[in-house]
Design a protein around this motif. Sequence first.
Motif, PDB file in Angstrom:
ATOM      1  N   TYR A  30       0.825  -1.208   0.000  1.00  0.00           N
ATOM      2  CA  TYR A  30       0.000   0.000   0.000  1.00  0.00           C
ATOM      3  C   TYR A  30       0.862   1.262   0.000  1.00  0.00           C
ATOM      4  O   TYR A  30       0.474   2.302  -0.519  1.00  0.00           O
ATOM      5  N   VAL A  31       2.037   1.167   0.621  1.00  0.00           N
ATOM      6  CA  VAL A  31       2.906   2.341   0.725  1.00  0.00           C
ATOM      7  C   VAL A  31       3.745   2.506  -0.537  1.00  0.00           C
ATOM      8  O   VAL A  31       4.088   3.629  -0.926  1.00  0.00           O
ATOM      9  N   ALA A  32       4.050   1.374  -1.194  1.00  0.00           N
ATOM     10  CA  ALA A  32       5.035   1.378  -2.280  1.00  0.00           C
ATOM     11  C   ALA A  32       4.807   2.424  -3.384  1.00  0.00           C
ATOM     12  O   ALA A  32       5.747   3.162  -3.704  1.00  0.00           O
ATOM     13  N   PRO A  33       3.588   2.526  -3.954  1.00  0.00           N
ATOM     14  CA  PRO A  33       3.450   3.499  -5.056  1.00  0.00           C
ATOM     15  C   PRO A  33       3.812   4.917  -4.633  1.00  0.00           C
ATOM     16  O   PRO A  33       4.566   5.616  -5.327  1.00  0.00           O
ATOM     17  N   ALA A  34       3.299   5.330  -3.460  1.00  0.00           N
ATOM     18  CA  ALA A  34       3.610   6.676  -2.967  1.00  0.00           C
ATOM     19  C   ALA A  34       5.105   6.815  -2.732  1.00  0.00           C
ATOM     20  O   ALA A  34       5.722   7.822  -3.103  1.00  0.00           O
ATOM     21  N   LEU A  35       5.691   5.778  -2.143  1.00  0.00           N
ATOM     22  CA  LEU A  35       7.113   5.849  -1.797  1.00  0.00           C
ATOM     23  C   LEU A  35       7.980   5.986  -3.051  1.00  0.00           C
ATOM     24  O   LEU A  35       8.929   6.775  -3.078  1.00  0.00           O
ATOM     25  N   VAL A  36       7.637   5.221  -4.110  1.00  0.00           N
ATOM     26  CA  VAL A  36       8.441   5.270  -5.338  1.00  0.00           C
ATOM     27  C   VAL A  36       8.406   6.672  -5.946  1.00  0.00           C
ATOM     28  O   VAL A  36       9.452   7.268  -6.250  1.00  0.00           O
ATOM     29  N   VAL A  37       7.203   7.243  -6.079  1.00  0.00           N
ATOM     30  CA  VAL A  37       7.084   8.581  -6.670  1.00  0.00           C
ATOM     31  C   VAL A  37       7.795   9.616  -5.796  1.00  0.00           C
ATOM     32  O   VAL A  37       8.560  10.460  -6.276  1.00  0.00           O
ATOM     33  N   TYR A  38       7.573   9.516  -4.493  1.00  0.00           N
ATOM     34  CA  TYR A  38       8.147  10.480  -3.560  1.00  0.00           C
ATOM     35  C   TYR A  38       9.674  10.402  -3.551  1.00  0.00           C
ATOM     36  O   TYR A  38      10.360  11.430  -3.570  1.00  0.00           O
ATOM     37  N   ALA A  39      10.197   9.171  -3.550  1.00  0.00           N
ATOM     38  CA  ALA A  39      11.657   9.004  -3.519  1.00  0.00           C
ATOM     39  C   ALA A  39      12.279   9.522  -4.819  1.00  0.00           C
ATOM     40  O   ALA A  39      13.325  10.171  -4.801  1.00  0.00           O
ATOM     41  N   THR A  40      11.616   9.254  -5.950  1.00  0.00           N
ATOM     42  CA  THR A  40      12.187   9.663  -7.236  1.00  0.00           C
ATOM     43  C   THR A  40      12.213  11.170  -7.396  1.00  0.00           C
ATOM     44  O   THR A  40      13.189  11.727  -7.907  1.00  0.00           O
ATOM     45  N   PHE A  41      11.125  11.845  -6.968  1.00  0.00           N
ATOM     46  CA  PHE A  41      11.002  13.265  -7.285  1.00  0.00           C
ATOM     47  C   PHE A  41      11.243  14.207  -6.103  1.00  0.00           C
ATOM     48  O   PHE A  41      11.203  15.419  -6.283  1.00  0.00           O
ATOM     49  N   VAL A  42      11.454  13.672  -4.897  1.00  0.00           N
ATOM     50  CA  VAL A  42      11.810  14.554  -3.782  1.00  0.00           C
ATOM     51  C   VAL A  42      13.117  14.103  -3.102  1.00  0.00           C
ATOM     52  O   VAL A  42      14.071  14.877  -3.004  1.00  0.00           O
ATOM     53  N   LEU A  43      13.165  12.819  -2.660  1.00  0.00           N
ATOM     54  CA  LEU A  43      14.335  12.390  -1.888  1.00  0.00           C
ATOM     55  C   LEU A  43      15.594  12.344  -2.743  1.00  0.00           C
ATOM     56  O   LEU A  43      16.645  12.858  -2.345  1.00  0.00           O
ATOM     57  N   TYR A  44      15.493  11.739  -3.930  1.00  0.00           N
ATOM     58  CA  TYR A  44      16.671  11.657  -4.788  1.00  0.00           C
ATOM     59  C   TYR A  44      17.177  13.044  -5.189  1.00  0.00           C
ATOM     60  O   TYR A  44      18.367  13.329  -5.042  1.00  0.00           O
ATOM     61  N   PRO A  45      16.303  13.947  -5.651  1.00  0.00           N
ATOM     62  CA  PRO A  45      16.795  15.303  -5.972  1.00  0.00           C
ATOM     63  C   PRO A  45      17.417  16.006  -4.765  1.00  0.00           C
ATOM     64  O   PRO A  45      18.381  16.756  -4.928  1.00  0.00           O
ATOM     65  N   LEU A  46      16.888  15.737  -3.568  1.00  0.00           N
ATOM     66  CA  LEU A  46      17.463  16.364  -2.375  1.00  0.00           C
ATOM     67  C   LEU A  46      18.916  15.926  -2.201  1.00  0.00           C
ATOM     68  O   LEU A  46      19.814  16.750  -1.962  1.00  0.00           O
ATOM     69  N   GLY A  47      19.141  14.617  -2.353  1.00  0.00           N
ATOM     70  CA  GLY A  47      20.512  14.112  -2.266  1.00  0.00           C
ATOM     71  C   GLY A  47      21.381  14.671  -3.385  1.00  0.00           C
ATOM     72  O   GLY A  47      22.540  15.048  -3.163  1.00  0.00           O
ATOM     73  N   ARG A  48      20.807  14.740  -4.578  1.00  0.00           N
ATOM     74  CA  ARG A  48      21.544  15.274  -5.722  1.00  0.00           C
ATOM     75  C   ARG A  48      21.916  16.739  -5.507  1.00  0.00           C
ATOM     76  O   ARG A  48      22.968  17.197  -5.954  1.00  0.00           O
ATOM     77  N   ALA A  49      21.053  17.490  -4.830  1.00  0.00           N
ATOM     78  CA  ALA A  49      21.350  18.909  -4.567  1.00  0.00           C
ATOM     79  C   ALA A  49      22.581  19.021  -3.676  1.00  0.00           C
ATOM     80  O   ALA A  49      23.461  19.854  -3.928  1.00  0.00           O
ATOM     81  N   VAL A  50      22.643  18.166  -2.646  1.00  0.00           N
ATOM     82  CA  VAL A  50      23.815  18.177  -1.770  1.00  0.00           C
ATOM     83  C   VAL A  50      25.061  17.848  -2.592  1.00  0.00           C
ATOM     84  O   VAL A  50      26.101  18.496  -2.471  1.00  0.00           O
ATOM     85  N   HIS A  51      24.947  16.834  -3.463  1.00  0.00           N
ATOM     86  CA  HIS A  51      26.058  16.421  -4.318  1.00  0.00           C
ATOM     87  C   HIS A  51      26.503  17.578  -5.225  1.00  0.00           C
ATOM     88  O   HIS A  51      27.670  17.946  -5.275  1.00  0.00           O
ATOM     89  N   LEU A  52      25.532  18.168  -5.919  1.00  0.00           N
ATOM     90  CA  LEU A  52      25.846  19.268  -6.853  1.00  0.00           C
ATOM     91  C   LEU A  52      26.495  20.450  -6.145  1.00  0.00           C
ATOM     92  O   LEU A  52      27.307  21.170  -6.731  1.00  0.00           O
ATOM     93  N   SER A  53      26.107  20.672  -4.874  1.00  0.00           N
ATOM     94  CA  SER A  53      26.587  21.861  -4.164  1.00  0.00           C
ATOM     95  C   SER A  53      28.089  21.785  -3.893  1.00  0.00           C
ATOM     96  O   SER A  53      28.688  22.772  -3.482  1.00  0.00           O
ATOM     97  N   LEU A  54      28.691  20.593  -4.106  1.00  0.00           N
ATOM     98  CA  LEU A  54      30.128  20.448  -3.870  1.00  0.00           C
ATOM     99  C   LEU A  54      30.934  20.709  -5.140  1.00  0.00           C
ATOM    100  O   LEU A  54      32.158  20.544  -5.151  1.00  0.00           O
ATOM    101  N   PHE A  55      30.249  21.090  -6.232  1.00  0.00           N
ATOM    102  CA  PHE A  55      30.945  21.267  -7.502  1.00  0.00           C
ATOM    103  C   PHE A  55      30.778  22.682  -8.043  1.00  0.00           C
ATOM    104  O   PHE A  55      29.825  23.390  -7.680  1.00  0.00           O
ATOM    105  N   ASP A  56      31.709  23.043  -8.888  1.00  0.00           N
ATOM    106  CA  ASP A  56      31.570  24.260  -9.670  1.00  0.00           C
ATOM    107  C   ASP A  56      31.105  23.807 -11.051  1.00  0.00           C
ATOM    108  O   ASP A  56      31.841  23.109 -11.762  1.00  0.00           O
ATOM    109  N   TRP A  57      29.864  24.150 -11.430  1.00  0.00           N
ATOM    110  CA  TRP A  57      29.314  23.598 -12.668  1.00  0.00           C
ATOM    111  C   TRP A  57      28.434  24.650 -13.346  1.00  0.00           C
ATOM    112  O   TRP A  57      27.633  25.312 -12.679  1.00  0.00           O
ATOM    113  N   ASP A  58      28.577  24.809 -14.666  1.00  0.00           N
ATOM    114  CA  ASP A  58      27.762  25.784 -15.385  1.00  0.00           C
ATOM    115  C   ASP A  58      26.528  25.139 -16.012  1.00  0.00           C
ATOM    116  O   ASP A  58      25.776  25.790 -16.735  1.00  0.00           O
TER     117      ASP A  58
END
Lengths: 291, 266
Positions: A30-58
């Motif tokens: 019952y939780v899985a569909p919500a979790l998949v969408v939420y993880a893909t479009f909120v949790l993963y980008p959040l982690g990616r933001a931390v990752h990106l913040s360590l780089f100089d990138w145009d």
Amino acid sequence: MADTLVAQPATTTPARRGRLGPSPWHALAYVAPALVVYATFVLYPLGRAVHLSLFDWDGLTLATFVGLGNYVEVLTDADLRAAFGHTLVLIVFFALLPTAIGLVLAALLTRARLRGLPFFRTVAWRQLYAPDGSVNDLLSLVGLGGLARAWLGDPTFALPAVGVVGTWVQTGLVTLLLMAGISRIPDQLYEAARLDGAGPVREFFAITLPSVRAELAVALTLTVIAALKTFDLIYITTGGGPGNRTSVPSYEVYNRAFRLGEVGSAAAVGVTLTVIIFVINLAVARIGERR
Amino acid sequence: MISRTERSANYAILLLFAGFALWPILTILGGALGPDDAGGPGGLANFPAAWTEGRFGGSMLTSIAVSGFVVVVAGVLSIMAGYAFGTMRVPGAAVLFPLFLLGLMVPTEVIVVPLYFDLRTFGLTNTFWGIALPQVAQSLAFGTFWMRAYFRSRPPSLIEAGRLDGAGSWRILWQILVPPGRPAIVTMVVLTFMWTWNEFLIPLVMATDEGLRTAPLGLAFFQGQHTSGLTLLAAAAVIVAAPVVVVYLFLQRHFIRGMLEGAVRE
């Protein structure tokens, strides 16, 4: 499915089996569909933001690792420091003023015995129809008329002019939250205060204010975060100007990532903003719990 | 009981507040119905004029499609997840549920930057999905939290009775628990709709095509082009705000009840 197949001990009544409920995997499904969408479009980008913040990138060419360099910039860069400073001014207009106004109004709307109260309560409810958002910002901006528009071009008054729009938008929500809190205070408390000779002002500070701590905490959290996240209001009204007089962190994120091509720096500002919001939430939650 | 000074002070404060609250709305309505920017009679004709000039036909349709999709998908997924968290033992719930709560605090600003560059890799920027799916995900944080609170407030005997009658968990959810939960669900729907309709940053970043612009974006661009006259801008603002007001007015009785119950709960 599985629990019906497992042989139950004879002592287990149907009612007790029922309380165990569906199997863990069943629950997870019952939780899985919500979790998949939420993880893909909120949790993963959040982690990616931390990752990106360590780089100089145009945003196009190869990125270079700069460690915490972008965060050092958040603390030292004059534009960014100004942007975070403007947020403090906005907090006064978005959070402190609406809370102060809302407290007085909510106390009057729930407790005063006056004619015409239903009308004033309706006005308060109507204000909630859009707690925030660009449409409301623009409505109030146009509605405030030529005065606000003239102020927006003025280096001294631009930020307060933006702030007043925030005050207008947030006061309704705060008033309603506090009205719900005040209406739960038992009448006997007020009667006792009146018998002891307390006037309306004493009554407010001795009874009303301490009783709505939890609601105050919620109202302050919501409005402070709204002040920190102000983006569309700035984008629509001033574009951060004149100069950088109304630039705020959210606007810096957008400007750096999508206009100046400083993606790493934008991510660092975004992460800093997130951390500030977390800290405020935790702090206010603490204050609300301590009774 | 109340002294005369106290009474007049109260009235003064309330009138001041009502003026502050209503003034911008009345100015807008007055402006939208006033003489047009060229000095003609204007009136109701301002609305079709603003509609065509700002090309709101397309942007209003996009907004309705995006909001409808987000409300329905996020609503159903939130009900399912909230049901599991509220009434069942979900493995890892001690970690998973706080993860959803985290989403209540994550600002759009921090996720929109990586989302744009990652979705660009998959060719999903400038599509309906690029605008709608991130907003579904953001709405799930509040939705799951809200619906869990509702399902927890249901008496367990209700679920047990359903189970004894042979209903599976799916039927218990939709036939026993959801129908009396209308106020809670309506509140979630209204809030999700308002947030999605008003969302600015995600469509601004994701939709570079004019055809994919949502109504608030259309209004912002219309404002950029229309700096001289206020009449058409006021009319356009009324057009873009109308759906939110209509939804709110339609559902307000449920909405207010749900809000108050939600405030009391937990």
